[in-house]
Design a protein around this motif. Structure first.
Motif, mmCIF file in Angstrom:
data_model
loop_
_atom_site.group_PDB
_atom_site.id
_atom_site.type_symbol
_atom_site.label_atom_id
_atom_site.label_comp_id
_atom_site.label_asym_id
_atom_site.label_seq_id
_atom_site.Cartn_x
_atom_site.Cartn_y
_atom_site.Cartn_z
ATOM 1 N N THR A 63 -2.496 -5.395 3.763
ATOM 2 C CA THR A 63 -1.888 -5.630 2.460
ATOM 3 C C THR A 63 -3.003 -5.735 1.421
ATOM 4 O O THR A 63 -4.188 -5.702 1.761
ATOM 5 C CB THR A 63 -1.078 -6.942 2.454
ATOM 6 N N ASP A 69 -0.442 -5.718 7.543
ATOM 7 C CA ASP A 69 0.815 -5.326 6.898
ATOM 8 C C ASP A 69 1.867 -5.097 7.979
ATOM 9 O O ASP A 69 2.052 -3.982 8.469
ATOM 10 C CB ASP A 69 0.602 -4.077 6.053
ATOM 11 N N LYS A 70 2.551 -6.165 8.363
ATOM 12 C CA LYS A 70 3.541 -6.070 9.432
ATOM 13 C C LYS A 70 4.759 -5.255 9.024
ATOM 14 O O LYS A 70 5.400 -4.634 9.865
ATOM 15 C CB LYS A 70 3.943 -7.469 9.905
ATOM 16 N N LYS A 71 5.064 -5.218 7.737
ATOM 17 C CA LYS A 71 6.173 -4.382 7.277
ATOM 18 C C LYS A 71 5.857 -2.911 7.538
ATOM 19 O O LYS A 71 6.729 -2.150 7.961
ATOM 20 C CB LYS A 71 6.449 -4.608 5.791
#
Length: 92
Positions: A63, A69-71
């Motif tokens: 991020t 950034d797990k999304k």
């Protein structure tokens, strides 16, 4: 294993399952799913928290704050599973 991150992945029956993304330590192979599950189980992790899939990557997307950034990882596995399901439907 050098680093790991877990994210939800879609499942047609349960709704979601667990996908573990791993970065292997230099000079070492990434753990296979049965080995990873056995290791986590031996450390006391409950069975329902164990990963159902392992994806090996060279690096994690980050991020703007330099966090994993797990999304993006969740979207990546959802795309991969959707593509595999589309191929399976086309082959049938």
């Amino acid at each position: 294993m050098q680093q790991a991150a877990v994210v939800p992945m879609p499942d047609p029956v349960l709704g979601e399952k667990i996908c573990a993304y791993v970065i292997a330590a230099p000079g070492r192979p990434a753990p296979r799913l049965p080995v990873l599950r056995a290791h986590l189980r031996a450390r006391g992790l409950a069975a329902y928290k164990l990963p159902d899939r392992v994806e090996v990557v060279a690096s994690f997307p980050l991020t703007g704050l330099n966090k994993v950034d797990k999304k993006a990882l969740a979207a990546r596995i959802a795309e991969r599973l959707a593509g595999a399901a589309a191929q399976d439907r086309g082959a049938a």
